[in-house]
Design a protein around this motif. Sequence first.
Motif, PDB file in Angstrom:
ATOM      1  N   TRP A  38       0.653   8.850  -7.837  1.00 55.65           N
ATOM      2  CA  TRP A  38       0.310   7.415  -7.757  1.00 55.65           C
ATOM      3  C   TRP A  38      -0.195   7.103  -6.348  1.00 55.65           C
ATOM      4  CZ3 TRP A  38       0.622   2.856  -5.287  1.00 55.65           C
ATOM      5  CH2 TRP A  38       0.253   1.710  -5.986  1.00 55.65           C
ATOM      6  N   THR A 157       5.795  -1.278  -3.280  1.00 59.95           N
ATOM      7  CA  THR A 157       4.418  -1.794  -3.214  1.00 59.95           C
ATOM      8  C   THR A 157       3.878  -1.848  -1.789  1.00 59.95           C
ATOM      9  OG1 THR A 157       5.032  -4.124  -3.065  1.00 59.95           O
ATOM     10  CG2 THR A 157       4.817  -3.219  -5.279  1.00 59.95           C
ATOM     11  N   TYR A 236      -6.865  -6.614  -1.473  1.00 60.50           N
ATOM     12  CA  TYR A 236      -7.869  -5.607  -1.868  1.00 60.50           C
ATOM     13  C   TYR A 236      -9.191  -6.284  -2.229  1.00 60.50           C
ATOM     14  CZ  TYR A 236      -9.790  -1.492  -4.221  1.00 60.50           C
ATOM     15  OH  TYR A 236     -10.582  -0.437  -4.586  1.00 60.50           O
ATOM     16  N   ASN A 297      -1.839   3.485   6.694  1.00 59.06           N
ATOM     17  CA  ASN A 297      -2.422   2.298   7.328  1.00 59.06           C
ATOM     18  C   ASN A 297      -1.654   2.019   8.622  1.00 59.06           C
ATOM     19  OD1 ASN A 297      -2.953  -0.340   8.110  1.00 59.06           O
ATOM     20  ND2 ASN A 297      -3.001  -1.150   6.025  1.00 59.06           N
TER      21      ASN A 297
HETATM   22  O1  UT7 Z   1      -3.943  -3.567   6.315  1.00 59.66           O
HETATM   23  C1  UT7 Z   1      -4.194  -4.807   5.737  1.00 59.66           C
HETATM   24  C2  UT7 Z   1      -5.075  -4.705   4.579  1.00 59.66           C
HETATM   25  N1  UT7 Z   1      -4.356  -4.181   3.444  1.00 59.66           N
HETATM   26  C3  UT7 Z   1      -5.025  -3.797   2.377  1.00 59.66           C
HETATM   27  O2  UT7 Z   1      -6.227  -3.818   2.378  1.00 59.66           O
HETATM   28  C4  UT7 Z   1      -4.245  -3.396   1.145  1.00 59.66           C
HETATM   29  C5  UT7 Z   1      -5.048  -3.794  -0.066  1.00 59.66           C
HETATM   30  N2  UT7 Z   1      -4.386  -3.468  -1.329  1.00 59.66           N
HETATM   31  C6  UT7 Z   1      -4.283  -2.225  -1.805  1.00 59.66           C
HETATM   32  O3  UT7 Z   1      -4.648  -1.272  -1.142  1.00 59.66           O
HETATM   33  C7  UT7 Z   1      -3.786  -2.031  -3.208  1.00 59.66           C
HETATM   34  O4  UT7 Z   1      -3.747  -3.291  -3.866  1.00 59.66           O
HETATM   35  C8  UT7 Z   1      -2.356  -1.396  -3.272  1.00 59.66           C
HETATM   36  C9  UT7 Z   1      -2.428   0.075  -2.844  1.00 59.66           C
HETATM   37  C10 UT7 Z   1      -1.397  -2.154  -2.392  1.00 59.66           C
HETATM   38  C11 UT7 Z   1      -1.849  -1.434  -4.708  1.00 59.66           C
HETATM   39  O5  UT7 Z   1      -2.760  -0.731  -5.556  1.00 59.66           O
HETATM   40  P1  UT7 Z   1      -3.255  -1.402  -6.912  1.00 59.66           P
HETATM   41  O6  UT7 Z   1      -4.119  -0.441  -7.583  1.00 59.66           O
HETATM   42  O7  UT7 Z   1      -3.837  -2.753  -6.547  1.00 59.66           O
HETATM   43  O8  UT7 Z   1      -1.915  -1.550  -7.716  1.00 59.66           O
HETATM   44  P2  UT7 Z   1      -1.281  -2.857  -8.333  1.00 59.66           P
HETATM   45  O9  UT7 Z   1      -0.646  -3.692  -7.288  1.00 59.66           O
HETATM   46  O10 UT7 Z   1      -2.287  -3.498  -9.241  1.00 59.66           O
HETATM   47  O11 UT7 Z   1      -0.130  -2.239  -9.229  1.00 59.66           O
HETATM   48  C12 UT7 Z   1      -0.421  -1.424 -10.385  1.00 59.66           C
HETATM   49  C13 UT7 Z   1       0.878  -0.884 -10.954  1.00 59.66           C
HETATM   50  C14 UT7 Z   1       1.966  -1.949 -11.095  1.00 59.66           C
HETATM   51  O12 UT7 Z   1       2.690  -1.688 -12.265  1.00 59.66           O
HETATM   52  P3  UT7 Z   1       2.369  -2.516 -13.617  1.00 59.66           P
HETATM   53  O13 UT7 Z   1       2.558  -3.953 -13.279  1.00 59.66           O
HETATM   54  O14 UT7 Z   1       0.948  -2.183 -13.975  1.00 59.66           O
HETATM   55  O15 UT7 Z   1       3.375  -1.961 -14.575  1.00 59.66           O
HETATM   56  C15 UT7 Z   1       2.854  -1.719  -9.911  1.00 59.66           C
HETATM   57  O16 UT7 Z   1       4.181  -2.122 -10.130  1.00 59.66           O
HETATM   58  O17 UT7 Z   1       1.416   0.100 -10.063  1.00 59.66           O
HETATM   59  C16 UT7 Z   1       2.788  -0.221  -9.774  1.00 59.66           C
HETATM   60  N3  UT7 Z   1       3.091   0.253  -8.433  1.00 59.66           N
HETATM   61  C17 UT7 Z   1       3.542   1.495  -8.173  1.00 59.66           C
HETATM   62  N4  UT7 Z   1       3.801   2.530  -8.973  1.00 59.66           N
HETATM   63  C18 UT7 Z   1       4.230   3.671  -8.397  1.00 59.66           C
HETATM   64  C19 UT7 Z   1       2.962  -0.430  -7.255  1.00 59.66           C
HETATM   65  N5  UT7 Z   1       3.333   0.349  -6.236  1.00 59.66           N
HETATM   66  C20 UT7 Z   1       3.692   1.549  -6.778  1.00 59.66           C
HETATM   67  C21 UT7 Z   1       4.154   2.752  -6.235  1.00 59.66           C
HETATM   68  N6  UT7 Z   1       4.405   3.781  -7.063  1.00 59.66           N
HETATM   69  N7  UT7 Z   1       4.331   2.914  -4.903  1.00 59.66           N
END
Ligand code: UT7
Length: 344
Positions: A38, A157, A236, A297
Amino acid sequence: MQSLTQPSTHIISTGSAVPDHHIDNYQLKAIIDTSNNWISTRTGISKRHVISSEESVIHLAANASEQAIQNSMIDRHSIDLILLATSTPNDLFGSASQLQALVKAKRAAAFDITAACSGFVIGLAIADQFIRSGTYNTVLVVGADVLSQWVDWSDRTTCILFGDGAGAAVVQSSTRNKQSGILGFELNTRGLECNQLSIKYIPNENYPLGNSRHFNKMGDRNGHYTTLQMNGREVYKFAVSEVPQSILRCLSKASISPKHIDWLILHQANQRILEAVASKLEISYEKVISNIKFYGNTSAASIPIALNEAFANGYICNGDIIVIAGFGAGLTWGSMVIRWDILC
Ligand code: UT7
Protein backbone atom coordinates in the motif's frame (compact mmCIF):
# COMPACT_ATOMS: atom_id res chain seq x y z
CA MET A 1 12.72 42.97 -16.67
CA GLN A 2 16.02 43.29 -14.79
CA SER A 3 17.85 46.59 -14.59
CA LEU A 4 21.42 46.62 -15.87
CA THR A 5 22.84 47.62 -12.50
CA GLN A 6 20.84 45.11 -10.44
CA PRO A 7 22.75 42.05 -9.20
CA SER A 8 21.28 38.58 -9.74
CA THR A 9 21.07 35.80 -7.14
CA HIS A 10 23.08 32.61 -7.60
CA ILE A 11 23.10 29.37 -5.65
CA ILE A 12 26.81 28.79 -5.10
CA SER A 13 26.67 25.58 -3.05
CA THR A 14 24.33 23.10 -1.39
CA GLY A 15 24.34 20.59 1.47
CA SER A 16 21.97 18.15 3.15
CA ALA A 17 21.62 15.90 6.18
CA VAL A 18 19.28 13.21 7.45
CA PRO A 19 19.36 11.30 10.76
CA ASP A 20 21.16 7.93 10.82
CA HIS A 21 18.14 6.01 12.07
CA HIS A 22 15.47 5.00 9.57
CA ILE A 23 12.18 3.12 9.66
CA ASP A 24 11.12 1.03 6.66
CA ASN A 25 7.61 0.08 5.58
CA TYR A 26 7.91 -3.40 7.09
CA GLN A 27 8.71 -1.92 10.51
CA LEU A 28 5.60 0.29 10.24
CA LYS A 29 3.51 -2.75 9.36
CA ALA A 30 4.37 -4.11 12.80
CA ILE A 31 2.78 -1.13 14.59
CA ILE A 32 -0.14 -0.05 12.34
CA ASP A 33 -2.63 -1.66 9.95
CA THR A 34 -0.75 -1.12 6.67
CA SER A 35 1.41 -2.94 4.15
CA ASN A 36 4.59 -2.32 2.18
CA ASN A 37 2.55 -2.71 -0.98
CA TRP A 38 0.00 0.00 0.00
CA ILE A 39 2.67 2.51 1.02
CA SER A 40 4.93 1.87 -2.00
CA THR A 41 2.21 1.98 -4.62
CA ARG A 42 0.21 4.90 -3.16
CA THR A 43 3.17 7.08 -2.18
CA GLY A 44 6.46 5.72 -3.59
CA ILE A 45 7.99 5.67 -0.10
CA SER A 46 10.09 2.73 1.16
CA LYS A 47 11.67 4.26 4.25
CA ARG A 48 11.98 7.49 6.20
CA HIS A 49 14.72 8.78 8.53
CA VAL A 50 13.78 9.88 12.06
CA ILE A 51 15.75 11.73 14.72
CA SER A 52 16.62 10.29 18.12
CA SER A 53 15.58 11.92 21.40
CA GLU A 54 19.08 13.46 21.67
CA GLU A 55 18.74 15.27 18.31
CA SER A 56 16.63 18.22 17.16
CA VAL A 57 15.89 20.06 13.95
CA ILE A 58 18.90 22.27 14.67
CA HIS A 59 21.39 19.39 14.54
CA LEU A 60 20.19 18.48 11.06
CA ALA A 61 20.06 22.12 9.94
CA ALA A 62 23.60 22.70 11.23
CA ASN A 63 24.99 19.59 9.48
CA ALA A 64 23.41 20.55 6.16
CA SER A 65 24.58 24.17 6.56
CA GLU A 66 28.13 23.15 7.44
CA GLN A 67 28.28 21.06 4.26
CA ALA A 68 26.95 23.94 2.14
CA ILE A 69 29.37 26.44 3.72
CA GLN A 70 32.35 24.12 3.17
CA ASN A 71 31.30 23.45 -0.43
CA SER A 72 30.99 27.18 -1.07
CA MET A 73 34.53 27.87 0.18
CA ILE A 74 33.34 31.22 1.53
CA ASP A 75 34.44 32.62 4.86
CA ARG A 76 31.50 31.97 7.23
CA HIS A 77 31.93 35.47 8.60
CA SER A 78 30.85 36.81 5.22
CA ILE A 79 27.33 35.39 5.64
CA ASP A 80 24.95 38.34 6.03
CA LEU A 81 21.71 36.50 6.68
CA ILE A 82 20.50 33.03 7.70
CA LEU A 83 16.95 32.06 6.76
CA LEU A 84 15.71 28.88 8.45
CA ALA A 85 12.53 27.51 6.90
CA THR A 86 11.02 25.17 9.47
CA SER A 87 7.63 24.40 10.93
CA THR A 88 9.10 22.22 13.65
CA PRO A 89 11.42 24.56 15.60
CA ASN A 90 12.81 23.50 18.94
CA ASP A 91 11.94 26.98 20.27
CA LEU A 92 8.70 28.76 19.36
CA PHE A 93 10.53 32.08 19.45
CA GLY A 94 12.57 30.80 16.53
CA SER A 95 15.46 28.39 16.02
CA ALA A 96 17.49 30.32 13.43
CA SER A 97 19.52 32.03 16.15
CA GLN A 98 20.66 28.62 17.47
CA LEU A 99 21.71 27.71 13.94
CA GLN A 100 23.62 30.99 13.63
CA ALA A 101 25.50 30.13 16.84
CA LEU A 102 26.24 26.54 15.77
CA VAL A 103 27.64 27.49 12.37
CA LYS A 104 29.56 30.38 13.97
CA ALA A 105 28.33 32.94 11.44
CA LYS A 106 28.65 35.76 13.94
CA ARG A 107 27.87 38.62 11.55
CA ALA A 108 24.68 37.09 10.17
CA ALA A 109 21.17 38.21 11.04
CA ALA A 110 18.95 35.14 11.39
CA PHE A 111 15.24 34.39 11.50
CA ASP A 112 12.76 31.59 10.93
CA ILE A 113 10.25 31.21 8.11
CA THR A 114 7.15 29.16 8.97
CA ALA A 115 5.67 27.99 5.70
CA ALA A 116 5.72 24.19 5.92
CA CYS A 117 6.58 22.44 2.66
CA SER A 118 6.78 25.71 0.68
CA GLY A 119 9.34 27.09 3.13
CA PHE A 120 12.51 26.57 1.11
CA VAL A 121 11.11 28.18 -2.06
CA ILE A 122 9.86 31.12 0.03
CA GLY A 123 13.27 31.32 1.74
CA LEU A 124 15.07 31.52 -1.62
CA ALA A 125 12.57 34.18 -2.79
CA ILE A 126 13.26 36.28 0.33
CA ALA A 127 17.02 35.87 -0.14
CA ASP A 128 16.61 36.94 -3.77
CA GLN A 129 14.84 40.14 -2.70
CA PHE A 130 17.53 41.05 -0.16
CA ILE A 131 20.25 40.40 -2.74
CA ARG A 132 18.62 42.23 -5.66
CA SER A 133 17.95 45.25 -3.46
CA GLY A 134 21.65 45.34 -2.59
CA THR A 135 20.94 44.91 1.15
CA TYR A 136 22.87 41.66 1.49
CA ASN A 137 25.52 39.86 -0.49
CA THR A 138 25.57 36.32 0.97
CA VAL A 139 22.60 34.41 2.43
CA LEU A 140 22.38 30.88 3.86
CA VAL A 141 18.92 29.42 3.14
CA VAL A 142 18.01 26.25 5.05
CA GLY A 143 14.94 24.02 4.93
CA ALA A 144 14.70 21.66 7.91
CA ASP A 145 11.87 19.74 9.54
CA VAL A 146 11.37 16.90 12.01
CA LEU A 147 7.73 16.00 11.53
CA SER A 148 8.37 12.59 13.13
CA GLN A 149 7.96 14.49 16.41
CA TRP A 150 4.53 15.82 15.40
CA VAL A 151 2.75 12.91 13.70
CA ASP A 152 0.50 10.48 15.53
CA TRP A 153 2.36 7.18 15.10
CA SER A 154 -0.94 5.30 15.42
CA ASP A 155 -2.54 7.23 12.49
CA ARG A 156 -1.78 5.19 9.37
CA THR A 157 -3.03 7.95 7.06
CA THR A 158 -0.21 10.32 8.03
CA CYS A 159 2.64 8.60 9.91
CA ILE A 160 3.72 6.55 6.89
CA LEU A 161 4.42 9.72 4.90
CA PHE A 162 6.80 11.88 6.87
CA GLY A 163 10.53 11.77 7.60
CA ASP A 164 13.12 14.14 9.06
CA GLY A 165 15.87 16.01 7.25
CA ALA A 166 17.54 19.28 6.31
CA GLY A 167 18.93 20.87 3.18
CA ALA A 168 20.84 24.10 2.72
CA ALA A 169 22.04 26.45 -0.01
CA VAL A 170 24.46 29.36 0.07
CA VAL A 171 23.23 32.07 -2.28
CA GLN A 172 25.23 35.05 -3.36
CA SER A 173 24.93 38.25 -5.33
CA SER A 174 26.58 38.29 -8.75
CA THR A 175 26.84 40.74 -11.61
CA ARG A 176 28.69 38.11 -13.66
CA ASN A 177 25.76 36.83 -15.70
CA LYS A 178 22.32 38.41 -15.46
CA GLN A 179 20.72 35.66 -17.53
CA SER A 180 21.47 33.04 -14.88
CA GLY A 181 20.79 32.29 -11.22
CA ILE A 182 17.25 32.86 -9.92
CA LEU A 183 15.25 34.00 -12.97
CA GLY A 184 11.88 34.38 -11.26
CA PHE A 185 9.39 33.03 -8.74
CA GLU A 186 5.75 33.19 -7.83
CA LEU A 187 4.12 32.48 -4.46
CA ASN A 188 0.52 31.72 -3.48
CA THR A 189 -1.61 31.25 -0.37
CA ARG A 190 -5.17 30.01 0.11
CA GLY A 191 -5.81 30.72 3.78
CA LEU A 192 -9.45 29.63 3.67
CA GLU A 193 -8.19 26.05 3.40
CA CYS A 194 -5.77 26.20 6.31
CA ASN A 195 -7.60 23.31 8.01
CA GLN A 196 -6.66 20.84 5.28
CA LEU A 197 -3.21 20.38 6.83
CA SER A 198 -2.37 21.71 10.26
CA ILE A 199 -0.84 21.28 13.70
CA LYS A 200 -3.15 23.42 15.80
CA TYR A 201 -2.67 24.98 19.21
CA ILE A 202 -5.68 24.26 21.45
CA PRO A 203 -5.92 26.58 24.48
CA ASN A 204 -7.07 24.88 27.65
CA GLU A 205 -10.72 25.98 28.06
CA ASN A 206 -10.72 25.49 31.83
CA TYR A 207 -8.03 28.07 32.38
CA PRO A 208 -8.73 31.14 30.27
CA LEU A 209 -5.85 33.49 30.92
CA GLY A 210 -8.06 36.58 30.94
CA ASN A 211 -10.34 35.14 33.60
CA SER A 212 -8.98 36.14 37.02
CA ARG A 213 -11.33 33.75 38.88
CA HIS A 214 -9.44 30.84 37.36
CA PHE A 215 -6.03 32.41 37.25
CA ASN A 216 -4.82 30.95 40.55
CA LYS A 217 -5.92 27.48 39.56
CA MET A 218 -3.83 27.52 36.44
CA GLY A 219 -1.94 24.27 36.00
CA ASP A 220 1.37 23.86 34.30
CA ARG A 221 -0.25 23.72 30.84
CA ASN A 222 -2.18 26.54 29.21
CA GLY A 223 -3.07 24.36 26.26
CA HIS A 224 -1.49 21.93 23.85
CA TYR A 225 -0.71 21.31 20.19
CA THR A 226 -2.55 18.62 18.27
CA THR A 227 -0.62 16.07 16.24
CA LEU A 228 -0.40 16.65 12.46
CA GLN A 229 -3.87 16.51 10.88
CA MET A 230 -4.26 16.19 7.11
CA ASN A 231 -7.06 15.70 4.63
CA GLY A 232 -4.82 13.75 2.24
CA ARG A 233 -7.25 13.49 -0.66
CA GLU A 234 -7.97 17.24 -0.72
CA VAL A 235 -4.28 18.18 -0.42
CA TYR A 236 -3.51 15.76 -3.24
CA LYS A 237 -6.15 17.33 -5.53
CA PHE A 238 -4.94 20.83 -4.65
CA ALA A 239 -1.31 19.96 -5.44
CA VAL A 240 -2.03 18.30 -8.77
CA SER A 241 -4.25 21.14 -9.93
CA GLU A 242 -2.40 24.24 -8.62
CA VAL A 243 1.31 23.36 -8.89
CA PRO A 244 1.42 22.97 -12.72
CA GLN A 245 -0.41 26.30 -13.14
CA SER A 246 2.00 28.03 -10.75
CA ILE A 247 4.97 26.63 -12.68
CA LEU A 248 3.52 27.80 -16.00
CA ARG A 249 2.94 31.33 -14.64
CA CYS A 250 6.48 31.42 -13.26
CA LEU A 251 7.99 30.22 -16.56
CA SER A 252 5.89 32.68 -18.54
CA LYS A 253 7.13 35.62 -16.41
CA ALA A 254 10.71 34.48 -17.16
CA SER A 255 9.88 33.98 -20.88
CA ILE A 256 10.86 30.31 -20.75
CA SER A 257 8.89 27.50 -22.35
CA PRO A 258 8.16 24.30 -20.32
CA LYS A 259 9.99 22.34 -23.02
CA HIS A 260 13.22 24.07 -21.98
CA ILE A 261 13.06 22.72 -18.43
CA ASP A 262 16.02 20.41 -17.79
CA TRP A 263 15.12 19.38 -14.23
CA LEU A 264 11.90 19.53 -12.25
CA ILE A 265 12.42 19.37 -8.49
CA LEU A 266 9.07 19.29 -6.71
CA HIS A 267 8.38 18.99 -3.01
CA GLN A 268 8.65 15.24 -2.43
CA ALA A 269 5.15 14.58 -1.05
CA ASN A 270 3.98 11.64 -3.14
CA GLN A 271 5.48 9.91 -6.19
CA ARG A 272 2.07 10.05 -7.88
CA ILE A 273 2.00 13.86 -7.46
CA LEU A 274 5.45 14.16 -9.11
CA GLU A 275 4.26 12.05 -12.04
CA ALA A 276 0.93 13.90 -12.40
CA VAL A 277 2.55 17.36 -12.39
CA ALA A 278 5.18 16.30 -14.95
CA SER A 279 2.47 14.82 -17.14
CA LYS A 280 0.34 18.01 -16.98
CA LEU A 281 3.40 20.04 -17.99
CA GLU A 282 4.18 17.48 -20.73
CA ILE A 283 7.66 17.02 -19.28
CA SER A 284 9.36 13.66 -19.68
CA TYR A 285 9.55 11.84 -16.36
CA GLU A 286 13.31 11.47 -16.92
CA LYS A 287 13.61 15.15 -16.04
CA VAL A 288 11.94 14.72 -12.64
CA ILE A 289 14.22 14.42 -9.62
CA SER A 290 12.76 12.00 -7.09
CA ASN A 291 14.24 10.64 -3.87
CA ILE A 292 10.97 10.17 -1.96
CA LYS A 293 11.61 6.41 -1.86
CA PHE A 294 14.46 6.92 0.61
CA TYR A 295 13.29 9.83 2.74
CA GLY A 296 9.49 10.17 2.55
CA ASN A 297 8.11 13.68 2.86
CA THR A 298 10.65 15.83 4.74
CA SER A 299 8.56 19.02 4.44
CA ALA A 300 10.74 22.16 4.02
CA ALA A 301 13.83 19.95 3.61
CA SER A 302 12.65 17.91 0.65
CA ILE A 303 13.54 20.32 -2.17
CA PRO A 304 17.03 21.26 -0.92
CA ILE A 305 17.88 17.61 -0.17
CA ALA A 306 16.83 16.63 -3.72
CA LEU A 307 18.69 19.62 -5.19
CA ASN A 308 21.86 18.78 -3.26
CA GLU A 309 21.77 15.11 -4.27
CA ALA A 310 21.04 15.91 -7.92
CA PHE A 311 23.98 18.32 -8.06
CA ALA A 312 26.37 16.09 -6.07
CA ASN A 313 25.53 13.11 -8.29
CA GLY A 314 26.29 15.06 -11.46
CA TYR A 315 22.76 15.32 -12.87
CA ILE A 316 22.64 19.13 -12.82
CA CYS A 317 25.12 21.00 -15.02
CA ASN A 318 25.82 24.68 -15.60
CA GLY A 319 23.32 26.25 -17.96
CA ASP A 320 20.50 23.84 -16.99
CA ILE A 321 17.05 25.27 -16.37
CA ILE A 322 15.73 23.99 -13.06
CA VAL A 323 12.21 24.50 -11.81
CA ILE A 324 11.54 23.98 -8.12
CA ALA A 325 8.04 24.03 -6.60
CA GLY A 326 6.83 23.65 -3.03
CA PHE A 327 3.28 23.12 -1.76
CA GLY A 328 1.54 22.21 1.44
CA ALA A 329 0.08 23.55 4.67
CA GLY A 330 -1.40 27.01 4.64
CA LEU A 331 -2.36 26.17 2.01
CA THR A 332 0.74 27.63 0.39
CA TRP A 333 2.48 26.90 -2.87
CA GLY A 334 5.13 28.51 -5.01
CA SER A 335 7.53 27.98 -7.90
CA MET A 336 10.93 29.25 -8.88
CA VAL A 337 12.93 29.02 -12.09
CA ILE A 338 16.72 28.91 -11.89
CA ARG A 339 19.41 28.76 -14.55
CA TRP A 340 22.16 26.79 -12.83
CA ASP A 341 25.45 28.66 -12.89
CA ILE A 342 27.85 27.57 -10.20
CA LEU A 343 31.56 28.42 -10.22
CA CYS A 344 33.41 25.07 -10.18
O1 UT7 B 1 3.61 17.83 2.37
C1 UT7 B 1 2.38 18.47 2.22
C2 UT7 B 1 1.66 18.01 1.04
N1 UT7 B 1 1.10 16.70 1.28
C3 UT7 B 1 0.61 16.01 0.27
O2 UT7 B 1 0.70 16.44 -0.85
C4 UT7 B 1 -0.11 14.72 0.56
C5 UT7 B 1 -1.21 14.55 -0.46
N2 UT7 B 1 -1.99 13.33 -0.28
C6 UT7 B 1 -1.53 12.11 -0.57
O3 UT7 B 1 -0.38 11.95 -0.92
C7 UT7 B 1 -2.49 10.96 -0.55
O4 UT7 B 1 -3.82 11.46 -0.45
C8 UT7 B 1 -2.24 9.97 0.63
C9 UT7 B 1 -0.95 9.19 0.38
C10 UT7 B 1 -2.17 10.71 1.94
C11 UT7 B 1 -3.38 8.96 0.70
O5 UT7 B 1 -3.48 8.26 -0.54
P1 UT7 B 1 -4.89 8.10 -1.26
O6 UT7 B 1 -4.68 7.31 -2.46
O7 UT7 B 1 -5.46 9.50 -1.42
O8 UT7 B 1 -5.70 7.27 -0.21
P2 UT7 B 1 -7.08 7.62 0.48
O9 UT7 B 1 -6.90 8.63 1.55
O10 UT7 B 1 -8.09 7.89 -0.59
O11 UT7 B 1 -7.43 6.24 1.17
C12 UT7 B 1 -7.73 5.06 0.39
C13 UT7 B 1 -7.91 3.88 1.33
C14 UT7 B 1 -8.81 4.19 2.53
O12 UT7 B 1 -9.57 3.05 2.81
P3 UT7 B 1 -11.10 2.95 2.29
O13 UT7 B 1 -11.81 4.12 2.87
O14 UT7 B 1 -11.03 2.98 0.79
O15 UT7 B 1 -11.54 1.62 2.84
C15 UT7 B 1 -7.85 4.42 3.65
O16 UT7 B 1 -8.39 4.13 4.91
O17 UT7 B 1 -6.64 3.52 1.89
C16 UT7 B 1 -6.75 3.45 3.32
N3 UT7 B 1 -5.47 3.80 3.89
C17 UT7 B 1 -4.49 2.91 4.13
N4 UT7 B 1 -4.43 1.59 3.93
C18 UT7 B 1 -3.28 0.96 4.26
C19 UT7 B 1 -5.03 5.05 4.25
N5 UT7 B 1 -3.78 4.97 4.73
C20 UT7 B 1 -3.43 3.65 4.66
C21 UT7 B 1 -2.26 2.95 5.00
N6 UT7 B 1 -2.22 1.62 4.78
N7 UT7 B 1 -1.18 3.57 5.52
